[in-house]
Design a protein around this motif. Structure first.
Motif, PDB file in Angstrom:
ATOM      1  N   LYS A  91     -23.724 -23.926  14.331  1.00  0.00           N
ATOM      2  CA  LYS A  91     -23.809 -23.059  13.147  1.00  0.00           C
ATOM      3  C   LYS A  91     -24.453 -23.781  11.979  1.00  0.00           C
ATOM      4  O   LYS A  91     -25.182 -23.177  11.175  1.00  0.00           O
ATOM      5  CB  LYS A  91     -22.405 -22.582  12.767  1.00  0.00           C
ATOM      6  CG  LYS A  91     -22.366 -21.630  11.579  1.00  0.00           C
ATOM      7  CD  LYS A  91     -20.948 -21.175  11.295  1.00  0.00           C
ATOM      8  CE  LYS A  91     -20.902 -20.219  10.108  1.00  0.00           C
ATOM      9  NZ  LYS A  91     -19.503 -19.765   9.832  1.00  0.00           N
ATOM     10  N   ASP A  92     -24.222 -25.078  11.866  1.00  0.00           N
ATOM     11  CA  ASP A  92     -24.722 -25.854  10.739  1.00  0.00           C
ATOM     12  C   ASP A  92     -26.137 -26.386  10.934  1.00  0.00           C
ATOM     13  O   ASP A  92     -26.668 -27.061  10.046  1.00  0.00           O
ATOM     14  CB  ASP A  92     -23.782 -27.033  10.460  1.00  0.00           C
ATOM     15  CG  ASP A  92     -22.437 -26.575   9.899  1.00  0.00           C
ATOM     16  OD1 ASP A  92     -22.362 -25.419   9.436  1.00  0.00           O
ATOM     17  OD2 ASP A  92     -21.479 -27.365   9.957  1.00  0.00           O
ATOM     18  N   LEU A  93     -26.751 -26.117  12.096  1.00  0.00           N
ATOM     19  CA  LEU A  93     -28.132 -26.554  12.281  1.00  0.00           C
ATOM     20  C   LEU A  93     -29.050 -25.829  11.299  1.00  0.00           C
ATOM     21  O   LEU A  93     -28.829 -24.660  10.979  1.00  0.00           O
ATOM     22  CB  LEU A  93     -28.594 -26.264  13.713  1.00  0.00           C
ATOM     23  CG  LEU A  93     -28.017 -27.115  14.836  1.00  0.00           C
ATOM     24  CD1 LEU A  93     -28.613 -26.681  16.179  1.00  0.00           C
ATOM     25  CD2 LEU A  93     -28.297 -28.599  14.607  1.00  0.00           C
ATOM     26  N   PRO A  94     -30.091 -26.511  10.821  1.00  0.00           N
ATOM     27  CA  PRO A  94     -31.042 -25.841   9.922  1.00  0.00           C
ATOM     28  C   PRO A  94     -31.682 -24.641  10.613  1.00  0.00           C
ATOM     29  O   PRO A  94     -32.049 -24.703  11.786  1.00  0.00           O
ATOM     30  CB  PRO A  94     -32.076 -26.934   9.636  1.00  0.00           C
ATOM     31  CG  PRO A  94     -31.381 -28.220   9.934  1.00  0.00           C
ATOM     32  CD  PRO A  94     -30.420 -27.925  11.035  1.00  0.00           C
ATOM     33  N   PHE A 132      -9.938 -19.432  30.438  1.00  0.00           N
ATOM     34  CA  PHE A 132     -11.348 -19.244  30.101  1.00  0.00           C
ATOM     35  C   PHE A 132     -11.548 -18.462  28.811  1.00  0.00           C
ATOM     36  O   PHE A 132     -12.686 -18.178  28.431  1.00  0.00           O
ATOM     37  CB  PHE A 132     -12.068 -18.535  31.251  1.00  0.00           C
ATOM     38  CG  PHE A 132     -12.151 -19.355  32.494  1.00  0.00           C
ATOM     39  CD1 PHE A 132     -13.250 -20.145  32.754  1.00  0.00           C
ATOM     40  CD2 PHE A 132     -11.100 -19.354  33.404  1.00  0.00           C
ATOM     41  CE1 PHE A 132     -13.312 -20.922  33.893  1.00  0.00           C
ATOM     42  CE2 PHE A 132     -11.154 -20.129  34.555  1.00  0.00           C
ATOM     43  CZ  PHE A 132     -12.272 -20.915  34.796  1.00  0.00           C
ATOM     44  N   ALA A 133     -10.460 -18.142  28.123  1.00  0.00           N
ATOM     45  CA  ALA A 133     -10.577 -17.343  26.902  1.00  0.00           C
ATOM     46  C   ALA A 133     -11.403 -18.057  25.845  1.00  0.00           C
ATOM     47  O   ALA A 133     -12.165 -17.423  25.102  1.00  0.00           O
ATOM     48  CB  ALA A 133      -9.185 -17.022  26.361  1.00  0.00           C
ATOM     49  N   HIS A 134     -11.300 -19.385  25.762  1.00  0.00           N
ATOM     50  CA  HIS A 134     -12.058 -20.120  24.741  1.00  0.00           C
ATOM     51  C   HIS A 134     -13.558 -20.045  24.997  1.00  0.00           C
ATOM     52  O   HIS A 134     -14.353 -20.094  24.060  1.00  0.00           O
ATOM     53  CB  HIS A 134     -11.594 -21.574  24.675  1.00  0.00           C
ATOM     54  CG  HIS A 134     -11.900 -22.374  25.903  1.00  0.00           C
ATOM     55  ND1 HIS A 134     -11.195 -22.228  27.078  1.00  0.00           N
ATOM     56  CD2 HIS A 134     -12.832 -23.329  26.143  1.00  0.00           C
ATOM     57  CE1 HIS A 134     -11.668 -23.063  27.981  1.00  0.00           C
ATOM     58  NE2 HIS A 134     -12.665 -23.742  27.445  1.00  0.00           N
ATOM     59  N   VAL A 135     -13.957 -19.905  26.265  1.00  0.00           N
ATOM     60  CA  VAL A 135     -15.379 -19.773  26.584  1.00  0.00           C
ATOM     61  C   VAL A 135     -15.889 -18.416  26.119  1.00  0.00           C
ATOM     62  O   VAL A 135     -16.964 -18.300  25.524  1.00  0.00           O
ATOM     63  CB  VAL A 135     -15.615 -19.960  28.094  1.00  0.00           C
ATOM     64  CG1 VAL A 135     -17.092 -19.800  28.433  1.00  0.00           C
ATOM     65  CG2 VAL A 135     -15.112 -21.334  28.546  1.00  0.00           C
ATOM     66  N   SER A 141     -18.961 -15.947  19.359  1.00  0.00           N
ATOM     67  CA  SER A 141     -19.344 -16.614  18.118  1.00  0.00           C
ATOM     68  C   SER A 141     -20.825 -16.995  18.129  1.00  0.00           C
ATOM     69  O   SER A 141     -21.530 -16.835  17.122  1.00  0.00           O
ATOM     70  CB  SER A 141     -18.490 -17.872  17.905  1.00  0.00           C
ATOM     71  OG  SER A 141     -17.123 -17.542  17.743  1.00  0.00           O
ATOM     72  N   LEU A 142     -21.313 -17.486  19.251  1.00  0.00           N
ATOM     73  CA  LEU A 142     -22.714 -17.898  19.347  1.00  0.00           C
ATOM     74  C   LEU A 142     -23.663 -16.712  19.188  1.00  0.00           C
ATOM     75  O   LEU A 142     -24.757 -16.846  18.644  1.00  0.00           O
ATOM     76  CB  LEU A 142     -22.954 -18.594  20.684  1.00  0.00           C
ATOM     77  CG  LEU A 142     -22.287 -19.972  20.837  1.00  0.00           C
ATOM     78  CD1 LEU A 142     -22.313 -20.413  22.293  1.00  0.00           C
ATOM     79  CD2 LEU A 142     -22.966 -21.002  19.950  1.00  0.00           C
ATOM     80  N   LEU A 150     -30.035 -17.688  22.303  1.00  0.00           N
ATOM     81  CA  LEU A 150     -28.948 -17.930  23.249  1.00  0.00           C
ATOM     82  C   LEU A 150     -29.227 -17.310  24.608  1.00  0.00           C
ATOM     83  O   LEU A 150     -29.477 -16.108  24.718  1.00  0.00           O
ATOM     84  CB  LEU A 150     -27.646 -17.357  22.692  1.00  0.00           C
ATOM     85  CG  LEU A 150     -26.410 -17.465  23.591  1.00  0.00           C
ATOM     86  CD1 LEU A 150     -26.013 -18.926  23.790  1.00  0.00           C
ATOM     87  CD2 LEU A 150     -25.250 -16.664  22.998  1.00  0.00           C
ATOM     88  N   SER A 151     -29.151 -18.146  25.647  1.00  0.00           N
ATOM     89  CA  SER A 151     -29.190 -17.680  27.030  1.00  0.00           C
ATOM     90  C   SER A 151     -27.881 -18.101  27.691  1.00  0.00           C
ATOM     91  O   SER A 151     -27.534 -19.285  27.663  1.00  0.00           O
ATOM     92  CB  SER A 151     -30.368 -18.296  27.799  1.00  0.00           C
ATOM     93  OG  SER A 151     -31.596 -17.941  27.218  1.00  0.00           O
TER      94      SER A 151
END
Length: 295
Positions: A91-94, A132-135, A141-142, A150-151
């Motif tokens: 998220k913090d990438l330019p 697997f919920a965190h995935v 979010s992504l 995103l792929s």
């Protein structure tokens, strides 16, 4: 292309690394140990020491490459925090609207529900197992990050000569022990060969789509009983199934629970959008390829 790869020494990661190098891409791989670094360098890639749980220590290396193929995963107590930290670092990438940073992320078929009569397609809503919920949360979010192309690749049950259910069945048969699994004889497993899956990952890297979701599935579904019989007949050895019981106290980290899911999966989207054509498309062909009989 320049690629930053995590999980390069895993069953599929090794195949992806080899395929990327064969295609002429430059690869930098994240490694945790000197031994893993030596294997990566011997394959022809550059190794960078680091930990998937601390992505801010290596995310600039990934940004410099332009593409991150994330194949490393853990299902221990640190897994949830590791994925949250990765999402935060991305998220913090330019932001670069002209050329968004490309992330090829690994989901999985166990993010999806079981028991549907028609083959699963990527549009079916997630219904992940607790482990697997965190995935699933990370993928959601992504998808909100507009500066990330995103792929997401969703592997089915991966089979290789040295890993996966067919290799485990072979070990059980050769040691005269039952094959222990959460599945029953009638459970349907969708399968994919590790090298076929690696080809799908590389196609996703090279396609560089802004939003892509694709199942990596070579065999839509096979009953566990059929797979047991094929391995047993191929080896000429007896092979029985023993049902493993879940540990209810550890459900949040119980990745093995996925083997109990009965699923049928379509590969149509990967074939249509990426031109993917898995070589091994029947359980007979998969067993024959992965279990060569000598002597």
């Amino acid at each position: 292309m320049q690629i930053f790869l995590t999980g390069a020494t895993g069953t599929v990661g090794r195949a992806v690394l080899a395929r990327l190098l064969e295609r002429g891409h430059g690869v930098t791989a994240l490694v945790r140990s000197p031994e893993s670094g030596a294997r990566v360098r011997a394959a022809g890639a550059r190794a960078v020491s680091g930990d998937i749980r601390e992505p801010r220590a290596w995310i600039e290396e990934a940004r410099a490459a332009g593409t991150l193929v994330h194949m490393a995963a853990s299902f221990d107590a640190d897994a949830v925090q590791a994925e949250r930290r990765l999402v935060a670092a991305l998220k913090d990438l330019p932001a670069d609207t002209a050329r968004p940073f490309h992330l090829v992320y690994t989901g999985g078929v166990w993010l999806y529900p079981a028991g549907r009569p028609a083959p699963l397609r990527e549009s079916v809503p997630f219904a992940p197992l607790p482990a697997f919920a965190h995935v699933a949360n990370a993928i959601h979010s992504l998808l909100s990050l507009r500066h990330i192309a995103l792929s997401v690749i969703h592997p089915t049950l991966v089979c290789a000569a040295d890993g996966g259910p067919i290799a485990d069945m072979r070990e059980a048969a050769e040691t005269g022990t039952p094959f222990v699994t959460r599945a029953g004889l009638d459970t349907l497993w969708p399968l994919v060969d590790a090298d076929d899956l690696a080809d799908l990952y590389v196609r996703a890297v090279e396609a560089r789509r802004f939003r892509l979701s694709a199942f990596g599935c070579g065999i839509e579904a096979v009953p566990v009983s059929t797979l047991l019989r094929l391995v047993s007949d191929h080896l000429g050895l007896r092979l029985d199934l023993a049902h493993a019981m879940p540990d209810a106290a550890a459900a949040d980290m119980d990745a093995e629970a996925g083997y109990a899911l009965s699923q049928r999966v379509s590969s149509a989207q990967a074939e249509k959008l990426l031109g993917w054509r898995p070589r091994l498309r029947s359980p007979e062909a998969l067993v024959e390829a992965l279990l060569p009989v000598t002597g």
